[in-house]
Design an enzyme around this catalytic site. Structure first.
Site: not given
Length: 216
Positions: A13, A11
């Site tokens: 953020d 991922d």
């Protein structure tokens, strides 16, 4: 603890890039523009969801497209102005991996993801964003698409995530997962291993694949 894999999926953020302060700045101003507060925004699920989905929960349908564009522009500008930083150890960990063995899989847009990642010096060869998929996390499609693009069986991928939606997506894709406690408490993270950041993780690379070593 050791986990074997052929590819790693990250991922963006709060997994590779610390964006929380930027997000708070941008969403606070955005909410004010639409007569809301950040607390109003938090009344809907936000972590791990695309901005368009969050906005659609908050505004009438005919306002969503313009509102999402305004938010995206603000987030790109904030990233370009230096509003994001690296998660501890992330860049060094990525540098230890072959560039063809990892991908970034985000619920954000390509413009925002590229602005944030490039600011901290991360340039993935494979980047899957919300524009690339029909269904977003917690659906498995984003991670399955990344595995397909890397040419790796999903069962041989390990996902790095901070949000329950992303971890659920990894599970649904048949992948193992390592969670970072950057946004949620340990008890909220259903993963094979949980770490604070990348300082406790290393990767051993061989012709047969990768071995992730997690120190405790």
């Amino acid at each position: 603890m050791r986990i074997s894999a052929e590819a790693l999926l990250f991922d963006s953020d709060e997994t590779l890039v610390s964006t929380l302060r930027s997000v708070v700045r941008c969403w606070t101003q955005w909410a004010a523009d639409y007569g809301m507060t950040l607390e109003d925004v938090k009344q809907v699920e936000v972590h791990g969801r695309p901005a368009a989905a969050i906005v659609a929960d908050l505004l009438p349908a005919d306002q969503v497209a313009e509102a999402v564009a305004r938010l995206e522009n603000a987030e790109v500008a904030d990233a370009n102005a230096g509003g994001v930083t690296l998660v501890t150890g992330a860049k060094e960990f990525l540098a230890s991996l072959p560039s063809t063995r990892w991908a970034v899989v985000t619920s954000g847009t390509r413009r925002v993801a590229e602005a944030r990642l490039s600011h901290v010096g991360i340039q993935p060869q494979c980047l899957v964003t919300v524009e690339d998929v029909t269904y977003h996390k917690p659906h498995p499609e984003p991670f399955l698409l990344a595995a397909e693009r890397l040419g790796v069986d999903p069962s041989l991928c390990v996902v790095f995530e901070d949000a329950p939606a992303g971890l659920a997506s990894a599970r649904a894709a048949g992948m193992r997962a390592i969670a970072l406690t950057t946004t949620h408490a340990v008890e909220a993270l259903d993963a094979d291993a949980v770490v604070a950041d990348f300082n406790s993780i290393s990767a051993q690379v061989s012709d047969s694949g990768l071995e992730i070593v997690i120190a405790h």
